[in-house]
Design a protein around this motif. Structure first.
Motif, PDB file in Angstrom:
ATOM      1  N   ASP A   1     -69.555  48.037  90.941  1.00  0.00           N
ATOM      2  CA  ASP A   1     -68.735  48.925  91.766  1.00  0.00           C
ATOM      3  C   ASP A   1     -67.748  48.120  92.610  1.00  0.00           C
ATOM      4  O   ASP A   1     -66.569  48.488  92.732  1.00  0.00           O
ATOM      5  CB  ASP A   1     -69.621  49.786  92.674  1.00  0.00           C
ATOM      6  CG  ASP A   1     -70.371  50.857  91.902  1.00  0.00           C
ATOM      7  OD1 ASP A   1     -69.947  51.173  90.776  1.00  0.00           O
ATOM      8  OD2 ASP A   1     -71.385  51.364  92.414  1.00  0.00           O
ATOM      9  N   LEU A   2     -68.243  47.026  93.210  1.00  0.00           N
ATOM     10  CA  LEU A   2     -67.365  46.186  94.025  1.00  0.00           C
ATOM     11  C   LEU A   2     -66.259  45.563  93.174  1.00  0.00           C
ATOM     12  O   LEU A   2     -65.100  45.490  93.607  1.00  0.00           O
ATOM     13  CB  LEU A   2     -68.177  45.091  94.712  1.00  0.00           C
ATOM     14  CG  LEU A   2     -69.187  45.558  95.775  1.00  0.00           C
ATOM     15  CD1 LEU A   2     -70.009  44.380  96.284  1.00  0.00           C
ATOM     16  CD2 LEU A   2     -68.466  46.247  96.935  1.00  0.00           C
TER      17      LEU A   2
ATOM     18  N   ARG B   1     -74.194  47.793  91.860  1.00  0.00           N
ATOM     19  CA  ARG B   1     -73.443  47.598  93.100  1.00  0.00           C
ATOM     20  C   ARG B   1     -72.363  46.542  92.923  1.00  0.00           C
ATOM     21  O   ARG B   1     -71.223  46.726  93.364  1.00  0.00           O
ATOM     22  CB  ARG B   1     -74.407  47.182  94.219  1.00  0.00           C
ATOM     23  CG  ARG B   1     -73.733  46.837  95.543  1.00  0.00           C
ATOM     24  CD  ARG B   1     -72.932  47.991  96.090  1.00  0.00           C
ATOM     25  NE  ARG B   1     -72.328  47.677  97.366  1.00  0.00           N
ATOM     26  CZ  ARG B   1     -71.350  48.363  97.932  1.00  0.00           C
ATOM     27  NH1 ARG B   1     -70.843  49.428  97.297  1.00  0.00           N
ATOM     28  NH2 ARG B   1     -70.856  48.018  99.100  1.00  0.00           N
ATOM     29  N   LYS B   2     -72.708  45.464  92.244  1.00  0.00           N
ATOM     30  CA  LYS B   2     -71.733  44.405  91.990  1.00  0.00           C
ATOM     31  C   LYS B   2     -70.601  44.916  91.119  1.00  0.00           C
ATOM     32  O   LYS B   2     -69.421  44.584  91.341  1.00  0.00           O
ATOM     33  CB  LYS B   2     -72.433  43.221  91.321  1.00  0.00           C
ATOM     34  CG  LYS B   2     -71.537  41.994  91.166  1.00  0.00           C
ATOM     35  CD  LYS B   2     -72.302  40.844  90.553  1.00  0.00           C
ATOM     36  CE  LYS B   2     -71.397  39.623  90.397  1.00  0.00           C
ATOM     37  NZ  LYS B   2     -72.120  38.497  89.740  1.00  0.00           N
TER      38      LYS B   2
ATOM     39  N   ASN C   1     -63.740  48.261  92.388  1.00  0.00           N
ATOM     40  CA  ASN C   1     -62.922  48.563  93.568  1.00  0.00           C
ATOM     41  C   ASN C   1     -61.858  47.493  93.776  1.00  0.00           C
ATOM     42  O   ASN C   1     -60.707  47.803  94.110  1.00  0.00           O
ATOM     43  CB  ASN C   1     -63.808  48.670  94.809  1.00  0.00           C
ATOM     44  CG  ASN C   1     -64.689  49.901  94.787  1.00  0.00           C
ATOM     45  OD1 ASN C   1     -64.417  50.861  94.067  1.00  0.00           O
ATOM     46  ND2 ASN C   1     -65.759  49.892  95.546  1.00  0.00           N
ATOM     47  N   LYS C   2     -62.251  46.233  93.586  1.00  0.00           N
ATOM     48  CA  LYS C   2     -61.289  45.142  93.722  1.00  0.00           C
ATOM     49  C   LYS C   2     -60.219  45.234  92.651  1.00  0.00           C
ATOM     50  O   LYS C   2     -59.027  44.992  92.920  1.00  0.00           O
ATOM     51  CB  LYS C   2     -62.019  43.803  93.621  1.00  0.00           C
ATOM     52  CG  LYS C   2     -61.126  42.593  93.873  1.00  0.00           C
ATOM     53  CD  LYS C   2     -60.542  42.606  95.273  1.00  0.00           C
ATOM     54  CE  LYS C   2     -59.692  41.391  95.538  1.00  0.00           C
ATOM     55  NZ  LYS C   2     -59.104  41.389  96.895  1.00  0.00           N
TER      56      LYS C   2
END
Length: 256
Positions: free
Chosen positions: A181-182, A178-179, A185-186
């Motif tokens: 993916d974030l 999840r980290k 995305n950033k």
């Protein structure tokens, strides 16, 4: 009909907006794809480098979390298919050895009892052998208790611990993914902002600056000016679809 050119960049830390590096002269007739405006991307480039480093770090964390999850699963299999079986076989062998010892001492006791009745051995020798049989019998019970404890309690406790570790490592992996993916995305967002640092004309038109002298901060479009995110910078009006806005005194309306 105006096409509005908007600043899509977040202001650098500590700045009110993003600085204009270069802008086409107002009134210029442009074609689709012609240069319109360029924003300062110095801070954005550094943020991009930092974000790429963070993505690489987060990717390494995912790899490590996957490795730890595989280790946890292997540890469970190693115990259930290896260590536990070895311990069980060992304890079962101890039970058999102890039972064999009981039988051996019992046979010797029977022999000594016969010899005692015939007067060839003393009572003390016979009683000593009886104690040996009792001690050997205790060894059987101890070995059986160890085997029962392994099968009823130790195995269940260890399997539960290994299973809990698998669940924990799976949660760590999910959090790491999840980290990542974030972070990705950033990074995608920052790359998009890099593209938005240099804006080209989306259609033909004549460049009009989106100056606003009526605002308190007197927004003036020029090189060096700081522009807020979502602020309109330029307009490309369609000369075929235009209107005139005129302010007329009420006393002169009858002359229109």
């Amino acid at each position: 009909d105006n096409v509005e050119i908007v600043c899509e960049l977040e202001a650098p830390p500590g700045a009110a907006g993003t600085r204009i590096l270069e802008v086409v002269v107002e009134g210029t007739i442009v074609k689709k794809g012609d240069f319109l405006i360029a924003f300062d991307d110095t801070a954005l480039k550094q943020r991009l480098i930092d974000q790429e480093t963070l993505v690489a770090t987060d990717a390494a964390s995912v790899i490590e979390a996957k490795s730890e999850l595989e280790k946890a699963a292997q540890s469970l299999n190693e115990y259930t298919d290896g260590t536990y079986l070895v311990e069980r076989e060992t304890f079962e062998a101890e039970v058999l050895t102890a039972e064999s010892l009981v039988k051996s001492h019992t046979d010797q006791l029977v022999h000594l009892q016969k010899m005692y009745r015939k007067g060839f051995v003393s009572r003390l020798q016979m009683e000593t052998q009886q104690e040996n049989v009792q001690i050997a019998a205790k060894g059987v019970r101890v070995a059986q208790i160890k085997l029962d404890a392994l099968q009823k309690y130790t195995r269940a406790k260890n399997v539960a611990a290994f299973t809990a570790d698998i669940a924990k490592q799976r949660a760590f992996l999910k959090a790491a993914e999840r980290k990542l993916d974030l972070s990705k995305n950033k990074l995608t967002e920052l790359n998009e902002q890099m593209v938005n640092c240099r804006i080209l004309a989306p259609k033909p038109g004549q460049v009009v600056y989106a100056n606003d002298y009526e605002r308190r901060e007197n927004v003036v479009i020029e090189e060096g000016a700081e522009i807020r995110k979502r602020q309109v910078v330029l307009r490309l009006p369609d000369p075929k679809q235009m209107r005139i806005a005129a302010k007329i005194n009420d006393g002169k309306l009858n002359r229109i």
